[in-house]
Design an enzyme around this catalytic site. Structure first.
Site, PDB file in Angstrom:
ATOM      1  N   ARG A 285       0.884  -1.179   0.000  1.00 45.02           N
ATOM      2  CA  ARG A 285       0.000   0.000   0.000  1.00 45.02           C
ATOM      3  C   ARG A 285       0.913   1.218   0.000  1.00 45.02           C
ATOM      4  O   ARG A 285       1.667   1.422   0.964  1.00 45.02           O
ATOM      5  CB  ARG A 285      -0.921  -0.001   1.231  1.00 45.02           C
ATOM      6  CG  ARG A 285      -1.666   1.308   1.420  1.00 45.02           C
ATOM      7  CD  ARG A 285      -2.781   1.229   2.445  1.00 45.02           C
ATOM      8  NE  ARG A 285      -3.924   0.501   1.913  1.00 45.02           N
ATOM      9  CZ  ARG A 285      -5.143   0.537   2.432  1.00 45.02           C
ATOM     10  NH1 ARG A 285      -5.389   1.269   3.508  1.00 45.02           N
ATOM     11  NH2 ARG A 285      -6.118  -0.151   1.895  1.00 45.02           N
TER      12      ARG A 285
ATOM     13  N   HIS B 270      -7.146   0.882  -6.518  1.00 45.19           N
ATOM     14  CA  HIS B 270      -7.365   0.005  -5.357  1.00 45.19           C
ATOM     15  C   HIS B 270      -7.962  -1.303  -5.913  1.00 45.19           C
ATOM     16  O   HIS B 270      -9.138  -1.597  -5.722  1.00 45.19           O
ATOM     17  CB  HIS B 270      -8.302   0.690  -4.370  1.00 45.19           C
ATOM     18  CG  HIS B 270      -8.289   0.084  -2.993  1.00 45.19           C
ATOM     19  ND1 HIS B 270      -7.503  -0.993  -2.644  1.00 45.19           N
ATOM     20  CD2 HIS B 270      -8.988   0.428  -1.866  1.00 45.19           C
ATOM     21  CE1 HIS B 270      -7.715  -1.290  -1.367  1.00 45.19           C
ATOM     22  NE2 HIS B 270      -8.604  -0.445  -0.877  1.00 45.19           N
TER      23      HIS B 270
ATOM     24  N   GLN C  50      -9.777  -4.010  -3.743  1.00 41.44           N
ATOM     25  CA  GLN C  50     -11.107  -3.535  -3.351  1.00 41.44           C
ATOM     26  C   GLN C  50     -12.116  -3.785  -4.475  1.00 41.44           C
ATOM     27  O   GLN C  50     -13.233  -4.253  -4.223  1.00 41.44           O
ATOM     28  CB  GLN C  50     -11.026  -2.032  -3.040  1.00 41.44           C
ATOM     29  CG  GLN C  50     -12.341  -1.401  -2.617  1.00 41.44           C
ATOM     30  CD  GLN C  50     -12.797  -1.882  -1.253  1.00 41.44           C
ATOM     31  OE1 GLN C  50     -12.053  -1.817  -0.293  1.00 41.44           O
ATOM     32  NE2 GLN C  50     -14.031  -2.356  -1.154  1.00 41.44           N
TER      33      GLN C  50
ATOM     34  N   ASP D 299     -17.358   6.828  -1.679  1.00 45.40           N
ATOM     35  CA  ASP D 299     -16.111   6.724  -0.902  1.00 45.40           C
ATOM     36  C   ASP D 299     -15.916   8.078  -0.208  1.00 45.40           C
ATOM     37  O   ASP D 299     -16.605   9.059  -0.544  1.00 45.40           O
ATOM     38  CB  ASP D 299     -14.953   6.412  -1.883  1.00 45.40           C
ATOM     39  CG  ASP D 299     -13.596   6.234  -1.188  1.00 45.40           C
ATOM     40  OD1 ASP D 299     -13.565   6.051   0.054  1.00 45.40           O
ATOM     41  OD2 ASP D 299     -12.565   6.274  -1.899  1.00 45.40           O
TER      42      ASP D 299
ATOM     43  N   CYS E 101     -16.573   1.368   0.186  1.00 51.49           N
ATOM     44  CA  CYS E 101     -15.369   0.578   0.501  1.00 51.49           C
ATOM     45  C   CYS E 101     -15.019   0.618   1.979  1.00 51.49           C
ATOM     46  O   CYS E 101     -14.328  -0.284   2.463  1.00 51.49           O
ATOM     47  CB  CYS E 101     -14.192   1.065  -0.345  1.00 51.49           C
ATOM     48  SG  CYS E 101     -13.864   2.829  -0.151  1.00 51.49           S
TER      49      CYS E 101
ATOM     50  N   ARG F 189     -13.523  -8.702   1.159  1.00 50.26           N
ATOM     51  CA  ARG F 189     -12.091  -8.378   0.979  1.00 50.26           C
ATOM     52  C   ARG F 189     -11.242  -9.608   1.315  1.00 50.26           C
ATOM     53  O   ARG F 189     -10.204  -9.855   0.716  1.00 50.26           O
ATOM     54  CB  ARG F 189     -11.692  -7.197   1.874  1.00 50.26           C
ATOM     55  CG  ARG F 189     -12.287  -5.850   1.472  1.00 50.26           C
ATOM     56  CD  ARG F 189     -11.770  -5.381   0.123  1.00 50.26           C
ATOM     57  NE  ARG F 189     -10.323  -5.427   0.042  1.00 50.26           N
ATOM     58  CZ  ARG F 189      -9.488  -4.469   0.492  1.00 50.26           C
ATOM     59  NH1 ARG F 189      -9.999  -3.359   1.006  1.00 50.26           N
ATOM     60  NH2 ARG F 189      -8.176  -4.587   0.383  1.00 50.26           N
TER      61      ARG F 189
HETATM   62  N1  NVA Z   1     -10.011   6.615  -1.440  1.00 50.69           N
HETATM   63  C1  NVA Z   1      -9.699   6.160  -0.108  1.00 50.69           C
HETATM   64  C2  NVA Z   1      -9.961   4.696   0.004  1.00 50.69           C
HETATM   65  C3  NVA Z   1      -9.764   4.121   1.363  1.00 50.69           C
HETATM   66  C4  NVA Z   1      -9.985   2.641   1.400  1.00 50.69           C
HETATM   67  C5  NVA Z   1      -8.248   6.502   0.215  1.00 50.69           C
HETATM   68  O1  NVA Z   1      -7.387   6.385  -0.681  1.00 50.69           O
HETATM   69  O2  NVA Z   1      -7.972   6.887   1.342  1.00 50.69           O
HETATM   70  N1   CP Z   2     -11.354  -0.391   2.201  1.00 53.33           N
HETATM   71  C1   CP Z   2     -10.090  -0.385   2.669  1.00 53.33           C
HETATM   72  O1   CP Z   2      -9.097  -0.527   1.940  1.00 53.33           O
HETATM   73  O2   CP Z   2     -10.023  -0.227   4.026  1.00 53.33           O
HETATM   74  P1   CP Z   2      -8.680  -0.031   4.859  1.00 53.33           P
HETATM   75  O3   CP Z   2      -8.083   1.279   4.472  1.00 53.33           O
HETATM   76  O4   CP Z   2      -9.122  -0.058   6.306  1.00 53.33           O
HETATM   77  O5   CP Z   2      -7.749  -1.146   4.536  1.00 53.33           O
END
Ligand code: NVA
Ligand code: CP
Length: 302
Positions: free
Chosen positions: A100, A127, A130, A221, A261, A289
């Site tokens: 990540r 993502h 997801q 989101d 998500c 997930r």
């Molecule tokens: N768009 C959000 C998704 C979190 C799962 C982010 O990147 O923080």
């Molecule tokens: N949806 C998702 O990726 O959640 P987290 O950021 O908690 O991993």
């Protein structure tokens, strides 16, 4: 060895088969237990995580892979050590590398320097894990081809992977965004090309009511993603018209489902009433997930 940096890396057949596998491992969690016994997977997080961290760790253990969790400050990707050196070293120890990251280009660089499969656990661009769980959840309620999914909000990483994955499965994916927050032009063009080849479609615009009208799935989101916290106040004003509330959700099909998500900010991008609606399946989606990541891991380490 193939990577999973963009959801398109799987190809149409690959995505269809991962979705089938995810549904089957959900039905029988024990069926694949230990099938990757003795192997290892690195899980690296440059940003916070609850679902991804835990679902990936549990999925790895379920298939017999030992997860090694690494944090940003320990590794110092690109600061303590060059991205390419981190990739080359981890590749000597691990059978799969899942990251990540803030900068999607780092994932591309890691993949260039590692033979093991590299998996995107969220970047600024996509993502994909997801999106697999999202389509698995939609498929629990609808046949994917022809299903209309409207994403409301920021044209961000989650929106990009949904557009691409939905297009690959012949869905119509619509994105309703405030002015200035459209999804990337490159992703929109790529998703449109893919959709055309699979009988689906892509519609992107600012007219939220029009784009939600008749949709089978309404998805949103957060307005400010991780790393955009200092823009949160400005975005809250700009996105006001794009909150998924009962009025907006009622414009969708009578049996439309709601997805998010997570994490969700109740009262911002979605109201408490919609998040807790009897047609909201956000916790099934979060559960998926786990099954989706297991399927992705099995597919990439076959
Ligand atoms: N768009 C959000 C998704 C979190 C799962 C982010 O990147 O923080
Ligand atoms: N949806 C998702 O990726 O959640 P987290 O950021 O908690 O991993």
């Amino acid at each position: 060895m193939s990577d999973f940096i963009s959801v398109t890396d799987l190809g149409h057949e690959g995505l269809a088969s991962v979705l089938e596998l995810a549904a089957s491992v959900k039905k029988d969690r024990g069926a694949v237990s230990g099938s990757r016994s003795g192997r290892t997977v690195g899980l690296f997080f440059e940003k916070p995580s609850t679902r991804t961290r835990v679902s990936c760790e549990v999925a790895s253990v379920d298939v017999g892979m030992h997860p090694v969790v690494l944090k940003r400050d320990e590794v110092g990707l690109g600061s303590r050590e060059a991205v390419s050196d981190v990739a080359r070293v981890l590749d000597r120890y691990l059978d799969a590398l899942a990251f990540r990251v803030f900068d999607h280009r780092h994932l591309v660089e890691i993949a260039e320097h590692a033979a093991a499969p590299v998996i995107n656990l969220l970047s600024d661009l996509e993502h994909p894990c997801q999106a697999v769980a999202d389509l698995q959840t939609v498929a629990e309620h609808r046949d994917l081809p022809g299903t209309v999914l409207t994403y409301v909000g920021d044209g961000n990483n989650v929106a990009h992977s949904l557009m691409l994955a939905g297009a690959m499965m012949g869905m119509e994916v619509r994105v309703a965004h405030p002015d200035g927050y459209a999804p990337s032009v490159d992703v929109t063009e790529e998703a449109s090309r893919i959709a055309a080849a699979h009988g689906g479609g892509i519609r992107v615009g600012t007219e939220v009511d029009d784009l939600v009208a008749g949709a089978d799935v309404v998805y949103t989101d957060v307005w400010a993603s991780m790393g955009q916290e200092d823009e949160a106040a400005d975005r809250a004003q700009t996105f006001e018209r794009y909150r998924v509330d009962e009025r907006l959700f009622a414009l969708a099909a009578d049996d439309a489902i709601f997805l998010h998500c997570l994490p969700a900010h109740r009262g911002e991008e979605v109201t408490h009433e919609v998040l807790e609606h009897d047609r909201s399946f956000v916790f099934d989606q979060a559960e998926n997930r786990l099954h989706a990541f297991k399927a992705i891991l099995l597919h990439l380490t076959a």
